[in-house]
Enzyme design. Structure first.
Site, PDB file in Angstrom:
ATOM      1  N   ASP A 161       4.899  34.530  -5.126  1.00 33.11           N
ATOM      2  CA  ASP A 161       3.505  34.178  -4.856  1.00 33.11           C
ATOM      3  C   ASP A 161       3.522  32.887  -4.037  1.00 33.11           C
ATOM      4  O   ASP A 161       3.885  31.815  -4.545  1.00 33.11           O
ATOM      5  CB  ASP A 161       2.747  34.000  -6.179  1.00 33.11           C
ATOM      6  CG  ASP A 161       1.255  33.789  -5.967  1.00 33.11           C
ATOM      7  OD1 ASP A 161       0.882  33.174  -4.948  1.00 33.11           O
ATOM      8  OD2 ASP A 161       0.456  34.212  -6.829  1.00 33.11           O
TER       9      ASP A 161
ATOM     10  N   TYR B 258       0.038  31.654 -12.243  1.00 33.23           N
ATOM     11  CA  TYR B 258      -1.426  31.659 -12.260  1.00 33.23           C
ATOM     12  C   TYR B 258      -1.892  32.444 -13.493  1.00 33.23           C
ATOM     13  O   TYR B 258      -1.317  33.507 -13.803  1.00 33.23           O
ATOM     14  CB  TYR B 258      -1.933  32.308 -10.968  1.00 33.23           C
ATOM     15  CG  TYR B 258      -3.406  32.629 -10.974  1.00 33.23           C
ATOM     16  CD1 TYR B 258      -4.347  31.608 -11.017  1.00 33.23           C
ATOM     17  CD2 TYR B 258      -3.847  33.942 -10.935  1.00 33.23           C
ATOM     18  CE1 TYR B 258      -5.690  31.907 -11.026  1.00 33.23           C
ATOM     19  CE2 TYR B 258      -5.197  34.235 -10.937  1.00 33.23           C
ATOM     20  CZ  TYR B 258      -6.115  33.221 -10.979  1.00 33.23           C
ATOM     21  OH  TYR B 258      -7.445  33.515 -10.989  1.00 33.23           O
TER      22      TYR B 258
ATOM     23  N   LYS C  29      -7.596  31.644  -1.018  1.00 29.99           N
ATOM     24  CA  LYS C  29      -7.349  30.207  -1.072  1.00 29.99           C
ATOM     25  C   LYS C  29      -7.136  29.650   0.347  1.00 29.99           C
ATOM     26  O   LYS C  29      -8.066  29.610   1.118  1.00 29.99           O
ATOM     27  CB  LYS C  29      -6.170  29.946  -1.997  1.00 29.99           C
ATOM     28  CG  LYS C  29      -6.231  30.739  -3.337  1.00 29.99           C
ATOM     29  CD  LYS C  29      -7.394  30.370  -4.225  1.00 29.99           C
ATOM     30  CE  LYS C  29      -7.635  31.335  -5.383  1.00 29.99           C
ATOM     31  NZ  LYS C  29      -6.494  31.623  -6.239  1.00 29.99           N
TER      32      LYS C  29
ATOM     33  N   ARG D 105     -10.946  53.996   3.983  1.00 35.47           N
ATOM     34  CA  ARG D 105     -10.067  53.674   2.847  1.00 35.47           C
ATOM     35  C   ARG D 105      -8.600  53.773   3.261  1.00 35.47           C
ATOM     36  O   ARG D 105      -7.721  53.217   2.609  1.00 35.47           O
ATOM     37  CB  ARG D 105     -10.369  54.579   1.645  1.00 35.47           C
ATOM     38  CG  ARG D 105      -9.440  54.339   0.461  1.00 35.47           C
ATOM     39  CD  ARG D 105     -10.050  54.695  -0.898  1.00 35.47           C
ATOM     40  NE  ARG D 105     -10.767  55.954  -0.924  1.00 35.47           N
ATOM     41  CZ  ARG D 105     -10.183  57.156  -0.887  1.00 35.47           C
ATOM     42  NH1 ARG D 105      -8.882  57.271  -0.823  1.00 35.47           N
ATOM     43  NH2 ARG D 105     -10.920  58.251  -0.918  1.00 35.47           N
TER      44      ARG D 105
HETATM   45  C1  LIG Z   1      -6.145  32.631  -7.249  1.00 26.37           C
HETATM   46  C2  LIG Z   1      -4.735  33.006  -7.377  1.00 26.37           C
HETATM   47  C3  LIG Z   1      -4.348  34.345  -7.560  1.00 26.37           C
HETATM   48  C4  LIG Z   1      -5.369  35.456  -7.732  1.00 26.37           C
HETATM   49  O1  LIG Z   1      -6.023  35.721  -6.533  1.00 26.37           O
HETATM   50  P1  LIG Z   1      -7.539  36.302  -6.454  1.00 26.37           P
HETATM   51  O2  LIG Z   1      -7.785  36.339  -4.988  1.00 26.37           O
HETATM   52  O3  LIG Z   1      -8.419  35.345  -7.203  1.00 26.37           O
HETATM   53  O4  LIG Z   1      -7.532  37.639  -7.094  1.00 26.37           O
HETATM   54  C5  LIG Z   1      -2.997  34.637  -7.604  1.00 26.37           C
HETATM   55  N1  LIG Z   1      -2.072  33.670  -7.495  1.00 26.37           N
HETATM   56  C6  LIG Z   1      -2.403  32.369  -7.338  1.00 26.37           C
HETATM   57  C7  LIG Z   1      -1.331  31.342  -7.217  1.00 26.37           C
HETATM   58  C8  LIG Z   1      -3.738  31.986  -7.279  1.00 26.37           C
HETATM   59  O5  LIG Z   1      -4.069  30.701  -7.132  1.00 26.37           O
END
Ligand SMILES: *Cc1c(COP(=O)(O)O)cnc(C)c1O
Length: 394
Positions: free
Chosen positions: A187, A122, A212, A67
């Protein structure tokens, strides 16, 4: 002789692998240990203390417990930091775990509990910030309103660019200036480090849903934040204490994903450009949302902030929600599914799915469908959409 600075493509293949010759390996070792043998009480205890407070393992003290530290995950973090032009990165079990850690660390570091969030975001981020779970007061605004919205107790400014789902672009430097000395989180999930490095434009924290493009194959859920050493310590401390850590196998897959990230993103982007042009002339399509069009980039950020428009796009349909239902149901090569950034193309309806938790006044319109363009032949993708749209029109 000064050492040559490696390009993004070379770093993507080699970062985090510098010690391979010394180790005598050609692929990263995958360490699945949950615990580590302790050298002795004293050295182990010092290493524990270092890591539990956000530091690295102490010299000769070992990793103690998974952890706190995992060497396979640390390799991916080091590689991602290089690609994002930061000194460190901290990985989590999901993008939302990363966002949670960023808010908790920002509250602790600044003492404030006010967050400024630039919409659109998001849906999950919007939901998390507004949920009350993190005990923050959130003010949602536009990028232009940030200067008038930040307060003395603002602990974090949150921006997404290109933004989900309508691909709005935000001038990161302008928002960083407006935020002043409050930390800015960008982000960077949609752009990836291939197309944009927010740290070069004033972002303190660069977040990715690594689920992604970084993973890129639809088989990992993960998040990561690239940042400087002080923030990284605060973020690792949150991870060590709350436990939202990345599994080493996911770290291994993400590190492998980075090697092909530049070629995937550029090829998918070229196909998205082709699809955007074709969709713009389609009689069923009212509007195309894509940063590669003049309307999609009114401030001229491509070239100045981004190195290309990316591979995500959205369309507004003449036939509204009814047509969106038939289009998403009519595709064969595209998969009707949420998520994005993988080798295969996906289509989904933001208002009903990814942005469902967003309050109605800020939710995307019901006639908008979002597309994530994959590595298939773009002509095959156009033919698939044509069949789905024709069925959807008729
Ligand atoms: C999918 C997504 C998230 C969240 O990420 P997870 O891995 O699903 O928790 C945050 N920001 C954007 C732009 C996303 O497309």
């Amino acid at each position: 002789m000064t050492e040559r600075v490696l390009s993004l493509d070379s770093l993507a293949v080699h970062a985090g692998r510098e010690d391979f010759a010394e180790l005598g390996v050609h692929a990263p070792p995958l360490d699945l240990s949950s615990t580590s043998p302790l050298p002795d009480i004293e050295a182990g205890g010092l290493s524990y203390e270092s890591m539990a407070t956000g530091g690295h393992p102490a010299e000769g003290g070992g990793f103690v417990y998974a952890r706190l530290w995992n060497p396979t995950v640390a390799r991916f973090e080091a590689a991602l930091a290089r690609l994002e032009h930061t000194t460190e990165a901290v990985a989590y079990s999901s993008g939302m775990a990363a966002m949670t850690a960023a808010v908790l660390a920002a509250k602790q570091r600044t003492g404030g509990r006010h967050v400024v969030a630039v919409r659109p975001l998001y849906g999950g981020t919007d939901h998390l910030l507004g949920s009350g779970l993190l005990d923050v007061e959130v003010t949602y605004c536009t990028a232009g309103e940030v200067a008038g919205t930040v307060r003395d107790d603002t602990c974090l400014v949150v921006v997404e660019t290109p933004a989900n789902p309508t691909l709005d672009l935000v001038d990161i430097r302008a928002v960083a200036d407006a935020a002043g000395d409050r930390p800015l989180l960008v982000d960077n999930t949609f752009a990836t480090p291939v197309l944009q490095n927010p740290a070069d434009h004033g972002a303190a924290l660069v977040l990715h849903s690594a689920t992604k493009y970084l993973g890129g194959h639809g088989d990992v859920i993960a998040g990561v934040i690239a940042t400087d050493a002080e923030w990284a310590a605060a973020l690792r401390r949150v991870r060590a204490v709350t436990g939202g850590l990345l599994h080493p196998l996911a770290g291994y897959l993400l590190h492998r994903g980075l090697t092909t990230l530049p070629v995937r993103v550029r090829t998918q982007q070229a196909s998205a450009e082709k699809l955007a042009g074709w969709l713009a002339t389609h009689p069923a399509v009212r509007e195309v949302f894509f940063p590669g069009t003049p309307q999609g980039d009114p401030a001229g950020l491509i070239g100045r902030q981004m190195r290309g428009p990316g591979a995500m796009l959205a369309v507004r349909l003449h036939g509204g929600y009814e047509q969106a239902l038939r289009m998403t149901g009519g595709v064969r090569l595209f998969t009707h599914a949420v998520s994005l950034g993988g080798v295969d193309s996906l289509i989904q309806h933001p208002a009903a799915l990814t942005h469902r938790p967003v309050p109605a006044d800020a939710r995307p319109d019901a006639d908008i469908v979002r597309l994530s363009v994959g590595l298939e032949d773009p002509d095959d993708l156009c033919a698939d959409l044509e069949a789905a749209l024709t069925g959807a029109t008729g």
